[in-house]
Scaffold this motif. Structure first.
Motif, PDB file in Angstrom:
ATOM      1  N   LEU A   1       0.849  -1.321  -0.046  1.00 33.25           N
ATOM      2  CA  LEU A   1      -0.098  -0.062   0.032  1.00 33.25           C
ATOM      3  C   LEU A   1       0.750   1.303  -0.053  1.00 33.25           C
ATOM      4  O   LEU A   1       1.944   1.224   0.794  1.00 33.25           O
ATOM      5  CB  LEU A   1      -1.024   0.063   1.245  1.00 33.25           C
ATOM      6  CG  LEU A   1      -1.968  -1.020   1.226  1.00 33.25           C
ATOM      7  CD1 LEU A   1      -2.813  -0.856   2.498  1.00 33.25           C
ATOM      8  CD2 LEU A   1      -3.065  -0.738   0.373  1.00 33.25           C
TER       9      LEU A   1
ATOM     10  N   HIS B   1     -12.148  -0.112  10.216  1.00 31.09           N
ATOM     11  CA  HIS B   1     -12.616  -1.245   9.753  1.00 31.09           C
ATOM     12  C   HIS B   1     -11.933  -2.546  10.549  1.00 31.09           C
ATOM     13  O   HIS B   1     -10.733  -2.227  11.214  1.00 31.09           O
ATOM     14  CB  HIS B   1     -12.198  -1.865   8.302  1.00 31.09           C
ATOM     15  CG  HIS B   1     -10.825  -1.787   7.960  1.00 31.09           C
ATOM     16  ND1 HIS B   1     -10.061  -0.786   7.899  1.00 31.09           N
ATOM     17  CD2 HIS B   1      -9.945  -2.792   7.784  1.00 31.09           C
ATOM     18  CE1 HIS B   1      -8.697  -1.063   7.756  1.00 31.09           C
ATOM     19  NE2 HIS B   1      -8.746  -2.409   7.646  1.00 31.09           N
TER      20      HIS B   1
ATOM     21  N   ASP C   1      -9.956  -6.609  10.010  1.00 30.30           N
ATOM     22  CA  ASP C   1      -9.484  -7.474   8.999  1.00 30.30           C
ATOM     23  C   ASP C   1     -10.366  -8.440   8.985  1.00 30.30           C
ATOM     24  O   ASP C   1     -10.603  -9.186  10.089  1.00 30.30           O
ATOM     25  CB  ASP C   1      -8.078  -7.653   9.072  1.00 30.30           C
ATOM     26  CG  ASP C   1      -7.365  -6.200   8.813  1.00 30.30           C
ATOM     27  OD1 ASP C   1      -8.007  -5.409   8.185  1.00 30.30           O
ATOM     28  OD2 ASP C   1      -6.187  -6.343   9.215  1.00 30.30           O
TER      29      ASP C   1
ATOM     30  N   LEU D   1      -1.196   4.656  11.398  1.00 31.79           N
ATOM     31  CA  LEU D   1      -2.098   3.422  11.863  1.00 31.79           C
ATOM     32  C   LEU D   1      -2.527   3.614  13.326  1.00 31.79           C
ATOM     33  O   LEU D   1      -1.993   4.078  14.226  1.00 31.79           O
ATOM     34  CB  LEU D   1      -1.373   2.288  11.622  1.00 31.79           C
ATOM     35  CG  LEU D   1      -2.164   1.075  11.957  1.00 31.79           C
ATOM     36  CD1 LEU D   1      -3.276   0.682  11.075  1.00 31.79           C
ATOM     37  CD2 LEU D   1      -1.216  -0.223  11.858  1.00 31.79           C
TER      38      LEU D   1
ATOM     39  N   HIS E   1      -9.498  -0.704  13.196  1.00 33.94           N
ATOM     40  CA  HIS E   1      -8.366   0.190  12.908  1.00 33.94           C
ATOM     41  C   HIS E   1      -8.550   1.128  11.945  1.00 33.94           C
ATOM     42  O   HIS E   1      -9.490   0.670  10.863  1.00 33.94           O
ATOM     43  CB  HIS E   1      -7.068  -0.651  12.901  1.00 33.94           C
ATOM     44  CG  HIS E   1      -6.993  -1.705  11.781  1.00 33.94           C
ATOM     45  ND1 HIS E   1      -7.629  -2.928  12.128  1.00 33.94           N
ATOM     46  CD2 HIS E   1      -6.342  -2.061  10.706  1.00 33.94           C
ATOM     47  CE1 HIS E   1      -7.612  -3.772  10.943  1.00 33.94           C
ATOM     48  NE2 HIS E   1      -6.971  -2.969  10.027  1.00 33.94           N
TER      49      HIS E   1
ATOM     50  N   VAL F   1      -6.391   4.202   8.848  1.00 34.05           N
ATOM     51  CA  VAL F   1      -4.980   4.958   8.566  1.00 34.05           C
ATOM     52  C   VAL F   1      -5.416   6.322   8.399  1.00 34.05           C
ATOM     53  O   VAL F   1      -6.218   6.421   7.459  1.00 34.05           O
ATOM     54  CB  VAL F   1      -4.225   4.310   7.579  1.00 34.05           C
ATOM     55  CG1 VAL F   1      -2.917   4.743   7.250  1.00 34.05           C
ATOM     56  CG2 VAL F   1      -4.124   2.539   7.954  1.00 34.05           C
TER      57      VAL F   1
ATOM     58  N   ARG G   1       3.447   7.549   2.715  1.00 34.57           N
ATOM     59  CA  ARG G   1       3.486   6.448   3.730  1.00 34.57           C
ATOM     60  C   ARG G   1       3.401   5.020   2.899  1.00 34.57           C
ATOM     61  O   ARG G   1       2.676   4.684   2.141  1.00 34.57           O
ATOM     62  CB  ARG G   1       2.680   6.491   4.656  1.00 34.57           C
ATOM     63  CG  ARG G   1       2.303   5.046   5.647  1.00 34.57           C
ATOM     64  CD  ARG G   1       1.341   5.319   6.720  1.00 34.57           C
ATOM     65  NE  ARG G   1       1.528   4.374   7.766  1.00 34.57           N
ATOM     66  CZ  ARG G   1       0.913   3.230   7.791  1.00 34.57           C
ATOM     67  NH1 ARG G   1      -0.063   2.792   6.586  1.00 34.57           N
ATOM     68  NH2 ARG G   1       0.969   2.304   8.577  1.00 34.57           N
TER      69      ARG G   1
ATOM     70  N   SER H   1       2.926   0.679   3.335  1.00 30.23           N
ATOM     71  CA  SER H   1       2.885  -0.363   4.309  1.00 30.23           C
ATOM     72  C   SER H   1       2.739  -1.783   3.378  1.00 30.23           C
ATOM     73  O   SER H   1       2.104  -1.716   2.363  1.00 30.23           O
ATOM     74  CB  SER H   1       1.968  -0.148   5.238  1.00 30.23           C
ATOM     75  OG  SER H   1       0.573  -0.106   4.533  1.00 30.23           O
TER      76      SER H   1
ATOM     77  N   PHE I   1      -2.148 -10.750   4.613  1.00 27.70           N
ATOM     78  CA  PHE I   1      -3.237 -11.175   5.172  1.00 27.70           C
ATOM     79  C   PHE I   1      -3.401 -12.668   4.928  1.00 27.70           C
ATOM     80  O   PHE I   1      -3.220 -13.360   4.258  1.00 27.70           O
ATOM     81  CB  PHE I   1      -4.446 -10.752   4.124  1.00 27.70           C
ATOM     82  CG  PHE I   1      -4.614  -9.165   4.269  1.00 27.70           C
ATOM     83  CD1 PHE I   1      -5.128  -8.647   5.372  1.00 27.70           C
ATOM     84  CD2 PHE I   1      -4.435  -8.368   3.203  1.00 27.70           C
ATOM     85  CE1 PHE I   1      -5.626  -7.242   5.292  1.00 27.70           C
ATOM     86  CE2 PHE I   1      -4.634  -7.074   3.302  1.00 27.70           C
ATOM     87  CZ  PHE I   1      -4.984  -6.616   4.212  1.00 27.70           C
TER      88      PHE I   1
HETATM   89  O1  LIG Z   1      -1.828   0.360   5.670  1.00 30.50           O
HETATM   90  C1  LIG Z   1      -1.920   0.195   7.115  1.00 30.50           C
HETATM   91  O2  LIG Z   1      -1.210   0.321   7.928  1.00 30.50           O
HETATM   92  C2  LIG Z   1      -3.005  -0.820   7.321  1.00 30.50           C
HETATM   93  C3  LIG Z   1      -4.025  -0.748   5.920  1.00 30.50           C
HETATM   94  C4  LIG Z   1      -5.117  -1.754   6.476  1.00 30.50           C
HETATM   95  O3  LIG Z   1      -5.654  -1.893   7.718  1.00 30.50           O
HETATM   96  C5  LIG Z   1      -5.679  -2.720   5.598  1.00 30.50           C
HETATM   97  O4  LIG Z   1      -5.365  -2.918   4.392  1.00 30.50           O
HETATM   98  O5  LIG Z   1      -6.598  -3.667   6.035  1.00 30.50           O
END
Ligand SMILES: O=C(O)CCC(=O)C(=O)O
Ligand SMILES: [Fe+2]
Length: 327
Positions: free
Chosen positions: A114, A131, A133, A148, A189, A191, A199, A201, A205
Protein backbone atom coordinates in the motif's frame (compact mmCIF):
# COMPACT_ATOMS: atom_id res chain seq x y z
CA UNK A 1 12.94 -11.09 23.15
CA UNK A 2 9.55 -12.21 24.41
CA UNK A 3 6.11 -12.17 22.92
CA UNK A 4 4.23 -9.06 23.97
CA UNK A 5 0.55 -8.34 23.56
CA UNK A 6 -1.20 -4.98 23.55
CA UNK A 7 -0.37 -1.45 22.50
CA UNK A 8 2.06 1.04 24.04
CA UNK A 9 2.25 0.96 27.82
CA UNK A 10 -0.58 -1.58 27.91
CA UNK A 11 1.71 -4.22 26.43
CA UNK A 12 2.14 -7.29 28.50
CA UNK A 13 4.32 -10.31 28.03
CA UNK A 14 2.42 -13.41 27.01
CA UNK A 15 5.43 -15.60 26.28
CA UNK A 16 8.83 -15.35 27.96
CA UNK A 17 11.85 -14.38 25.91
CA UNK A 18 13.28 -17.87 26.04
CA UNK A 19 10.38 -19.38 24.15
CA UNK A 20 9.97 -16.92 21.30
CA UNK A 21 11.92 -14.48 19.28
CA UNK A 22 8.89 -12.38 18.67
CA UNK A 23 7.64 -9.12 20.00
CA UNK A 24 4.03 -8.02 19.90
CA UNK A 25 3.09 -4.49 18.92
CA UNK A 26 -0.44 -3.42 18.01
CA UNK A 27 -1.96 -6.55 18.65
CA UNK A 28 1.38 -8.21 18.26
CA UNK A 29 4.64 -7.59 16.47
CA UNK A 30 7.87 -9.30 15.60
CA UNK A 31 11.36 -7.94 15.84
CA UNK A 32 14.07 -10.46 15.39
CA UNK A 33 15.10 -11.89 12.06
CA UNK A 34 14.98 -8.78 9.95
CA UNK A 35 17.73 -6.78 11.65
CA UNK A 36 17.87 -4.18 8.97
CA UNK A 37 14.16 -4.24 8.34
CA UNK A 38 13.68 -0.65 7.55
CA UNK A 39 11.85 0.83 4.68
CA UNK A 40 12.92 1.75 2.03
CA UNK A 41 15.39 -1.13 2.27
CA UNK A 42 12.94 -3.84 3.04
CA UNK A 43 13.72 -7.36 2.17
CA UNK A 44 16.93 -8.72 3.63
CA UNK A 45 16.87 -11.67 1.27
CA UNK A 46 19.20 -14.61 1.59
CA UNK A 47 21.99 -13.72 4.00
CA UNK A 48 20.95 -10.11 3.63
CA UNK A 49 22.57 -9.83 0.19
CA UNK A 50 19.53 -8.59 -1.64
CA UNK A 51 18.29 -5.22 -0.55
CA UNK A 52 15.16 -3.92 -2.12
CA UNK A 53 14.35 -0.27 -2.22
CA UNK A 54 10.72 -1.01 -1.63
CA UNK A 55 9.56 2.52 -1.12
CA UNK A 56 11.20 3.57 -4.29
CA UNK A 57 9.88 0.53 -6.05
CA UNK A 58 6.29 1.10 -4.96
CA UNK A 59 6.20 4.79 -5.69
CA UNK A 60 8.08 4.90 -8.96
CA UNK A 61 7.19 1.56 -10.39
CA UNK A 62 3.66 0.94 -9.24
CA UNK A 63 2.01 -2.12 -10.74
CA UNK A 64 5.35 -3.68 -11.62
CA UNK A 65 6.53 -5.16 -8.35
CA UNK A 66 9.17 -7.71 -8.74
CA UNK A 67 7.53 -11.02 -8.15
CA UNK A 68 10.56 -12.75 -6.75
CA UNK A 69 11.00 -10.05 -4.11
CA UNK A 70 7.48 -10.47 -2.88
CA UNK A 71 7.93 -14.24 -2.92
CA UNK A 72 11.13 -13.88 -0.98
CA UNK A 73 9.36 -11.81 1.64
CA UNK A 74 6.62 -14.46 1.81
CA UNK A 75 9.24 -17.16 2.31
CA UNK A 76 10.83 -15.18 5.10
CA UNK A 77 7.58 -14.43 6.82
CA UNK A 78 6.04 -17.92 6.64
CA UNK A 79 7.89 -19.40 9.65
CA UNK A 80 7.26 -16.18 11.58
CA UNK A 81 3.54 -16.57 10.92
CA UNK A 82 3.68 -20.24 11.91
CA UNK A 83 5.31 -19.29 15.19
CA UNK A 84 2.78 -16.56 15.84
CA UNK A 85 -0.09 -18.91 15.16
CA UNK A 86 1.39 -21.52 17.42
CA UNK A 87 1.66 -18.97 20.25
CA UNK A 88 -1.80 -17.54 19.63
CA UNK A 89 -3.48 -20.94 19.45
CA UNK A 90 -1.55 -22.12 22.49
CA UNK A 91 -3.07 -19.18 24.30
CA UNK A 92 -6.52 -20.67 23.76
CA UNK A 93 -5.47 -24.17 24.68
CA UNK A 94 -4.98 -25.51 21.16
CA UNK A 95 -1.80 -27.48 21.63
CA UNK A 96 -1.61 -29.43 18.41
CA UNK A 97 -1.43 -27.74 15.04
CA UNK A 98 -1.03 -30.53 12.52
CA UNK A 99 -0.58 -30.02 8.79
CA UNK A 100 -4.29 -30.28 8.04
CA UNK A 101 -5.16 -27.63 10.59
CA UNK A 102 -2.30 -25.43 9.47
CA UNK A 103 -3.23 -25.51 5.80
CA UNK A 104 -6.91 -24.93 6.61
CA UNK A 105 -6.05 -21.93 8.74
CA UNK A 106 -3.36 -20.27 6.67
CA UNK A 107 -4.02 -21.76 3.25
CA UNK A 108 -4.63 -18.51 1.33
CA UNK A 109 -2.21 -15.78 2.33
CA UNK A 110 -2.14 -12.62 0.23
CA UNK A 111 0.35 -9.79 0.10
CA UNK A 112 -0.82 -6.23 -0.35
CA UNK A 113 1.54 -3.32 -0.94
CA UNK A 114 0.00 0.00 0.00
CA UNK A 115 1.07 3.51 -0.85
CA UNK A 116 -0.61 6.47 0.84
CA UNK A 117 0.51 9.63 -1.01
CA UNK A 118 1.06 12.66 1.21
CA UNK A 119 -1.80 15.11 1.33
CA UNK A 120 -1.38 18.73 2.43
CA UNK A 121 -4.85 18.57 3.98
CA UNK A 122 -4.97 15.08 5.51
CA UNK A 123 -8.53 15.56 6.75
CA UNK A 124 -9.69 15.59 3.14
CA UNK A 125 -7.92 12.33 2.25
CA UNK A 126 -9.47 8.94 2.78
CA UNK A 127 -6.51 6.89 4.07
CA UNK A 128 -8.16 3.71 5.30
CA UNK A 129 -11.52 4.07 7.02
CA UNK A 130 -12.34 2.26 10.28
CA UNK A 131 -12.58 -1.49 9.71
CA UNK A 132 -11.48 -4.83 11.11
CA UNK A 133 -9.66 -7.37 8.95
CA UNK A 134 -11.56 -10.48 7.88
CA UNK A 135 -8.33 -12.50 7.88
CA UNK A 136 -7.09 -14.93 10.50
CA UNK A 137 -4.27 -12.51 11.28
CA UNK A 138 -2.68 -9.67 9.34
CA UNK A 139 1.05 -9.11 9.50
CA UNK A 140 1.86 -5.53 8.69
CA UNK A 141 5.13 -3.81 8.00
CA UNK A 142 4.92 -0.05 8.12
CA UNK A 143 7.54 2.56 7.42
CA UNK A 144 8.48 5.26 9.94
CA UNK A 145 5.78 7.76 8.89
CA UNK A 146 3.01 6.47 11.15
CA UNK A 147 -0.72 7.03 10.80
CA UNK A 148 -2.16 3.65 11.80
CA UNK A 149 -4.62 3.83 14.70
CA UNK A 150 -6.38 1.09 16.64
CA UNK A 151 -9.67 1.63 18.44
CA UNK A 152 -9.70 0.89 22.14
CA UNK A 153 -12.61 -1.48 22.83
CA UNK A 154 -15.93 0.00 21.78
CA UNK A 155 -15.14 3.55 22.85
CA UNK A 156 -14.10 6.56 20.84
CA UNK A 157 -10.46 6.36 21.83
CA UNK A 158 -7.93 5.52 19.13
CA UNK A 159 -4.32 4.64 19.90
CA UNK A 160 -1.57 5.43 17.46
CA UNK A 161 0.50 2.38 16.54
CA UNK A 162 3.82 4.14 16.69
CA UNK A 163 6.22 2.59 14.18
CA UNK A 164 8.99 0.62 15.87
CA UNK A 165 12.10 0.10 13.82
CA UNK A 166 12.42 -3.54 12.81
CA UNK A 167 9.00 -4.49 14.15
CA UNK A 168 6.04 -6.09 12.46
CA UNK A 169 2.54 -5.25 13.57
CA UNK A 170 0.19 -8.18 13.83
CA UNK A 171 -3.55 -7.71 13.85
CA UNK A 172 -5.98 -10.32 15.03
CA UNK A 173 -8.54 -10.81 12.24
CA UNK A 174 -12.24 -11.71 12.35
CA UNK A 175 -11.52 -15.38 11.62
CA UNK A 176 -9.35 -15.73 14.71
CA UNK A 177 -11.97 -13.93 16.76
CA UNK A 178 -14.51 -16.53 15.62
CA UNK A 179 -12.16 -19.50 16.12
CA UNK A 180 -11.35 -18.32 19.62
CA UNK A 181 -15.01 -17.75 20.45
CA UNK A 182 -14.28 -14.06 21.12
CA UNK A 183 -11.33 -14.62 23.44
CA UNK A 184 -9.25 -12.75 20.90
CA UNK A 185 -10.80 -9.60 19.49
CA UNK A 186 -10.37 -8.40 15.95
CA UNK A 187 -9.56 -4.73 16.55
CA UNK A 188 -10.99 -1.90 14.54
CA UNK A 189 -8.26 0.18 12.95
CA UNK A 190 -7.84 3.01 10.47
CA UNK A 191 -5.10 4.90 8.67
CA UNK A 192 -4.67 8.68 8.37
CA UNK A 193 -2.48 9.98 5.59
CA UNK A 194 0.41 12.27 6.36
CA UNK A 195 0.51 15.95 5.46
CA UNK A 196 4.11 15.98 4.30
CA UNK A 197 5.30 12.41 3.70
CA UNK A 198 4.20 9.45 1.63
CA UNK A 199 3.44 6.36 3.67
CA UNK A 200 4.12 2.77 2.68
CA UNK A 201 2.86 -0.40 4.28
CA UNK A 202 3.21 -4.03 3.30
CA UNK A 203 0.50 -6.35 4.51
CA UNK A 204 0.28 -10.11 4.60
CA UNK A 205 -3.31 -11.18 5.13
CA UNK A 206 -3.18 -14.70 6.49
CA UNK A 207 -6.47 -16.14 5.32
CA UNK A 208 -7.89 -19.62 5.80
CA UNK A 209 -8.17 -21.80 2.71
CA UNK A 210 -11.33 -21.13 0.74
CA UNK A 211 -13.01 -24.42 1.67
CA UNK A 212 -12.21 -24.25 5.39
CA UNK A 213 -15.24 -24.26 7.65
CA UNK A 214 -14.81 -21.64 10.34
CA UNK A 215 -16.41 -21.86 13.75
CA UNK A 216 -15.31 -21.77 17.38
CA UNK A 217 -12.66 -24.42 18.01
CA UNK A 218 -13.65 -27.25 20.28
CA UNK A 219 -10.89 -26.32 22.73
CA UNK A 220 -12.56 -22.99 23.50
CA UNK A 221 -16.03 -24.36 24.06
CA UNK A 222 -17.20 -25.32 27.51
CA UNK A 223 -17.64 -29.07 27.19
CA UNK A 224 -20.58 -30.26 29.25
CA UNK A 225 -20.74 -33.71 27.72
CA UNK A 226 -18.56 -35.51 30.27
CA UNK A 227 -20.47 -34.00 33.17
CA UNK A 228 -23.88 -34.85 31.70
CA UNK A 229 -22.90 -38.44 30.96
CA UNK A 230 -21.30 -39.05 34.33
CA UNK A 231 -24.24 -37.61 36.29
CA UNK A 232 -26.59 -40.02 34.52
CA UNK A 233 -24.32 -43.01 35.07
CA UNK A 234 -23.90 -42.07 38.73
CA UNK A 235 -27.67 -41.98 39.14
CA UNK A 236 -27.95 -45.34 37.40
CA UNK A 237 -25.45 -46.79 39.88
CA UNK A 238 -27.46 -45.33 42.77
CA UNK A 239 -24.45 -43.30 43.95
CA UNK A 240 -25.83 -40.35 45.86
CA UNK A 241 -22.58 -38.66 46.75
CA UNK A 242 -22.06 -35.33 44.98
CA UNK A 243 -19.24 -35.61 42.47
CA UNK A 244 -19.66 -34.09 39.09
CA UNK A 245 -16.32 -34.82 37.47
CA UNK A 246 -14.66 -38.00 36.27
CA UNK A 247 -11.63 -37.03 38.32
CA UNK A 248 -13.64 -37.06 41.54
CA UNK A 249 -15.30 -40.32 40.42
CA UNK A 250 -11.92 -42.00 39.99
CA UNK A 251 -10.90 -40.84 43.46
CA UNK A 252 -14.13 -42.18 44.92
CA UNK A 253 -13.81 -45.51 43.14
CA UNK A 254 -10.25 -45.96 44.35
CA UNK A 255 -11.34 -45.42 47.92
CA UNK A 256 -14.90 -46.69 48.19
CA UNK A 257 -15.31 -49.38 45.56
CA UNK A 258 -12.29 -51.55 46.16
CA UNK A 259 -13.78 -54.91 47.15
CA UNK A 260 -14.73 -57.92 45.07
CA UNK A 261 -18.46 -57.61 45.62
CA UNK A 262 -20.50 -57.38 42.45
CA UNK A 263 -21.61 -53.86 43.47
CA UNK A 264 -18.01 -52.66 43.68
CA UNK A 265 -17.20 -54.34 40.37
CA UNK A 266 -20.21 -52.73 38.71
CA UNK A 267 -19.10 -49.31 39.92
CA UNK A 268 -15.52 -49.81 38.79
CA UNK A 269 -16.61 -51.09 35.39
CA UNK A 270 -19.03 -48.21 34.98
CA UNK A 271 -16.35 -45.59 35.64
CA UNK A 272 -13.89 -47.31 33.28
CA UNK A 273 -16.56 -47.63 30.58
CA UNK A 274 -17.54 -43.97 31.03
CA UNK A 275 -13.94 -42.84 30.49
CA UNK A 276 -13.57 -45.15 27.49
CA UNK A 277 -16.80 -44.21 25.74
CA UNK A 278 -16.32 -40.47 26.22
CA UNK A 279 -12.82 -40.81 24.79
CA UNK A 280 -14.15 -42.83 21.84
CA UNK A 281 -16.89 -40.28 21.18
CA UNK A 282 -14.30 -37.46 21.18
CA UNK A 283 -12.12 -39.32 18.71
CA UNK A 284 -15.06 -40.01 16.43
CA UNK A 285 -15.97 -36.35 16.47
CA UNK A 286 -12.39 -35.22 15.81
CA UNK A 287 -11.36 -37.79 13.21
CA UNK A 288 -14.62 -38.87 11.57
CA UNK A 289 -16.74 -35.79 12.13
CA UNK A 290 -19.42 -38.01 13.72
CA UNK A 291 -21.40 -36.46 16.55
CA UNK A 292 -22.43 -38.93 19.25
CA UNK A 293 -25.05 -37.59 21.64
CA UNK A 294 -24.75 -37.95 25.41
CA UNK A 295 -27.79 -40.28 25.35
CA UNK A 296 -25.96 -42.48 22.84
CA UNK A 297 -22.84 -42.59 25.01
CA UNK A 298 -24.88 -43.41 28.13
CA UNK A 299 -26.56 -46.29 26.29
CA UNK A 300 -23.21 -47.68 25.19
CA UNK A 301 -21.80 -47.47 28.72
CA UNK A 302 -24.81 -49.22 30.24
CA UNK A 303 -24.79 -51.97 27.62
CA UNK A 304 -21.11 -52.66 28.17
CA UNK A 305 -21.38 -52.67 31.96
CA UNK A 306 -24.35 -54.99 31.73
CA UNK A 307 -22.41 -57.37 29.47
CA UNK A 308 -19.42 -57.36 31.83
CA UNK A 309 -21.59 -58.00 34.86
CA UNK A 310 -23.52 -60.72 33.10
CA UNK A 311 -20.34 -62.52 32.07
CA UNK A 312 -18.99 -62.33 35.64
CA UNK A 313 -22.15 -62.95 37.66
CA UNK A 314 -24.84 -64.56 35.52
CA UNK A 315 -26.43 -66.09 38.62
CA UNK A 316 -26.98 -62.76 40.36
CA UNK A 317 -28.35 -61.08 37.30
CA UNK A 318 -31.74 -60.77 38.93
CA UNK A 319 -30.25 -58.81 41.81
CA UNK A 320 -29.21 -55.94 39.67
CA UNK A 321 -31.89 -56.15 37.12
CA UNK A 322 -32.76 -52.55 37.87
CA UNK A 323 -29.42 -51.65 36.27
CA UNK A 324 -30.39 -53.43 33.11
CA UNK A 325 -33.82 -51.85 33.11
CA UNK A 326 -32.17 -48.49 32.73
CA UNK A 327 -30.77 -49.48 29.36
O1 LIG B 1 -1.73 0.44 5.84
C1 LIG B 1 -1.92 0.11 6.98
O2 LIG B 1 -1.16 0.35 7.91
C2 LIG B 1 -3.17 -0.67 7.32
C3 LIG B 1 -4.03 -1.01 6.14
C4 LIG B 1 -5.16 -1.88 6.55
O3 LIG B 1 -5.59 -1.89 7.66
C5 LIG B 1 -5.78 -2.80 5.56
O4 LIG B 1 -5.48 -2.71 4.37
O5 LIG B 1 -6.58 -3.66 5.98
FE1 LIG C 1 -6.87 -3.52 8.00
Amino acid sequence: MGLLCGIGHQRKEILPSSSASLKFGTSLSVRKGLPSLQLPTLIGGSQGKIQVALKHMIISDRGAFRRHQVLEYMNWIKPVIQKLLEALLNGINVKQIDEVKESALMGSPTVTLLHYPKCPDPDLAAGAGPHSDISLITVLLQDDVGGLYVRVSEGDKWIHVTPIKGALVVNIGDVLQILSNDRYKSPEHRVFVNGSKDRISVLVFVNPSSDAIIGPLHEVMECNMTKQVWLQIKKWLCITRAMSTIKSALKYIKKEARGTSWQSRAKRSAVACTVYHIWTARNRRLFEGTIVTSDGIIREIKTQVYKIMFSLYPHVLGQYEHLALGL
